[in-house]
Motif scaffolding. Sequence first.
Motif, short mmCIF file in Angstrom:
data_model
loop_
_atom_site.label_atom_id
_atom_site.label_comp_id
_atom_site.label_asym_id
_atom_site.label_seq_id
_atom_site.Cartn_x
_atom_site.Cartn_y
_atom_site.Cartn_z
N LEU A 1 -14.71 -7.39 -9.08
CA LEU A 1 -16.36 -7.96 -8.37
C LEU A 1 -16.48 -6.55 -7.71
CD1 LEU A 1 -17.91 -9.12 -6.50
CD2 LEU A 1 -15.87 -9.34 -4.11
N SER A 2 -15.86 -5.13 -7.52
CA SER A 2 -16.35 -3.84 -7.44
C SER A 2 -17.33 -3.59 -8.69
CB SER A 2 -15.39 -2.82 -6.86
OG SER A 2 -14.00 -3.75 -5.22
N ALA A 3 -16.19 -3.56 -9.23
CA ALA A 3 -17.75 -3.08 -10.65
C ALA A 3 -18.70 -4.19 -10.98
CB ALA A 3 -16.65 -3.00 -11.97
N LEU A 4 -18.50 -5.19 -10.12
CA LEU A 4 -20.38 -5.86 -10.32
C LEU A 4 -21.33 -5.02 -9.26
CD1 LEU A 4 -18.32 -9.64 -10.93
CD2 LEU A 4 -19.65 -8.09 -12.58
N LEU A 5 -20.26 -5.12 -8.38
CA LEU A 5 -21.83 -4.22 -7.35
C LEU A 5 -22.11 -3.25 -7.38
CD1 LEU A 5 -18.99 -4.79 -4.07
CD2 LEU A 5 -21.03 -6.11 -4.10
N LYS A 6 -20.80 -2.81 -8.57
CA LYS A 6 -21.54 -1.35 -9.23
C LYS A 6 -22.86 -1.55 -10.32
CE LYS A 6 -19.71 1.61 -6.27
NZ LYS A 6 -19.98 1.62 -5.24
N LEU A 7 -22.49 -2.39 -11.11
CA LEU A 7 -23.54 -2.88 -11.87
C LEU A 7 -24.48 -3.90 -11.96
CD1 LEU A 7 -20.48 -3.69 -14.63
CD2 LEU A 7 -21.86 -2.08 -15.10
N TRP A 8 -24.38 -4.85 -10.78
CA TRP A 8 -25.54 -5.72 -10.10
C TRP A 8 -26.68 -4.26 -9.71
CZ3 TRP A 8 -22.37 -8.93 -6.90
CH2 TRP A 8 -21.65 -10.46 -8.29
N ARG A 9 -25.92 -3.15 -9.20
CA ARG A 9 -26.89 -2.72 -8.38
C ARG A 9 -27.86 -1.03 -9.70
NH1 ARG A 9 -23.75 -0.39 -4.16
NH2 ARG A 9 -23.21 -1.75 -1.94
N GLY B 1 -15.32 -12.54 -19.68
CA GLY B 1 -17.04 -12.95 -20.14
C GLY B 1 -17.55 -12.13 -18.46
N LEU B 2 -17.77 -11.65 -17.79
CA LEU B 2 -18.61 -11.04 -16.70
C LEU B 2 -19.89 -9.15 -17.58
CD1 LEU B 2 -15.50 -10.83 -14.35
CD2 LEU B 2 -17.97 -12.20 -15.14
N VAL B 3 -19.06 -8.69 -18.39
CA VAL B 3 -19.32 -8.04 -19.22
C VAL B 3 -18.95 -7.59 -20.25
CG1 VAL B 3 -19.25 -6.40 -16.99
CG2 VAL B 3 -17.75 -6.27 -19.18
N ARG B 4 -20.08 -7.55 -21.42
CA ARG B 4 -20.22 -6.40 -22.67
C ARG B 4 -20.68 -5.31 -22.64
NH1 ARG B 4 -25.84 -5.86 -24.70
NH2 ARG B 4 -27.28 -7.17 -23.03
N ARG B 5 -20.17 -4.90 -24.43
CA ARG B 5 -20.49 -3.29 -24.16
C ARG B 5 -20.82 -3.15 -25.47
NH1 ARG B 5 -13.92 -3.12 -23.70
NH2 ARG B 5 -13.64 -2.15 -22.79
N GLU B 6 -21.39 -1.99 -25.30
CA GLU B 6 -22.75 -2.07 -26.66
C GLU B 6 -22.83 0.15 -26.38
OE1 GLU B 6 -27.13 -2.41 -26.27
OE2 GLU B 6 -27.04 -3.56 -25.78
N ARG B 7 -22.98 0.35 -27.36
CA ARG B 7 -22.47 1.49 -28.59
C ARG B 7 -24.13 2.07 -27.66
NH1 ARG B 7 -17.78 4.46 -28.97
NH2 ARG B 7 -16.62 2.60 -29.34
N ASN B 8 -24.20 2.99 -27.65
CA ASN B 8 -25.83 3.90 -27.18
C ASN B 8 -26.19 4.38 -28.52
OD1 ASN B 8 -27.53 6.09 -27.69
ND2 ASN B 8 -27.43 6.36 -25.07
N GLN B 9 -27.44 3.88 -29.10
CA GLN B 9 -27.72 4.06 -31.12
C GLN B 9 -27.37 5.73 -31.29
OE1 GLN B 9 -27.23 1.80 -33.01
NE2 GLN B 9 -26.86 0.62 -31.76
N GLU B 10 -28.31 6.92 -30.59
CA GLU B 10 -28.16 7.51 -30.12
C GLU B 10 -26.99 8.82 -30.36
OE1 GLU B 10 -31.62 8.80 -27.42
OE2 GLU B 10 -32.98 6.99 -27.68
N ASP B 11 -26.21 8.95 -29.65
CA ASP B 11 -25.01 8.87 -29.46
C ASP B 11 -23.24 8.12 -29.55
OD1 ASP B 11 -22.24 10.41 -28.84
OD2 ASP B 11 -23.09 11.76 -27.39
N LYS C 1 -24.56 -12.54 -13.81
CA LYS C 1 -25.47 -12.33 -12.91
C LYS C 1 -25.67 -13.21 -12.90
CE LYS C 1 -27.97 -9.52 -16.29
NZ LYS C 1 -29.01 -9.75 -18.06
N ASN C 2 -25.32 -14.58 -13.07
CA ASN C 2 -25.15 -16.14 -11.85
C ASN C 2 -24.50 -15.88 -10.55
OD1 ASN C 2 -27.15 -16.83 -13.12
ND2 ASN C 2 -25.94 -18.11 -14.94
N LEU C 3 -23.35 -15.22 -10.84
CA LEU C 3 -22.23 -14.45 -9.49
C LEU C 3 -22.76 -13.88 -8.74
CD1 LEU C 3 -18.19 -14.04 -10.88
CD2 LEU C 3 -19.08 -15.34 -10.00
N LYS C 4 -23.80 -13.19 -8.76
CA LYS C 4 -24.61 -12.32 -7.64
C LYS C 4 -25.31 -13.49 -6.69
CE LYS C 4 -27.82 -8.71 -6.80
NZ LYS C 4 -28.80 -8.23 -7.25
#
Length: 136
Positions: free
Chosen positions: A34-42, A73-83, A96-99
């Motif tokens: 939940l703490s992580a979601l709060l940061k990612l919702w922002r 199923g709350l987040v997904r990782r994505e590598r930066n294309q440039e680095d 997003k729906n949990l918010k």
Amino acid sequence: MESKLAFSLYMAFKKMQIQFGNLAEQMGLDPAPLSALLKLWRQDGLTVTELGDKLFLKASTITSLVDRMERDGLVRRERNQEDRRVVRIFLTEKAKNLKEQFPGFEEYIQDKIKGHFTEEELETLIKLLSKLESSL
């Protein structure tokens, strides 16, 4: 006075942790996700390092937290294309729906302490805590 201050702050902190845990439980989550979601919702799309810094977590701890959140199923990782070394964390639709269900911790706490503080006392408390935080 000094030991009383530290003890009072510690006890208030512990009780806030309990309240946050209760709110997380009501949402079917543990406090850490939940703490992580709060940061990612922002700010969706933080790097793993940025998220760890915002949560004051070590690299190994944030990695296992993101692993759990990805598994749930709350987040997904994505590598930066440039680095390719940089990994960003993005919210899933589920997160997003949990918010929408989240009342907001600020509102939750204000509801809990309603009637115990005047508006003026709350303003003073916030100013004093901000001053304390900036001095540490």
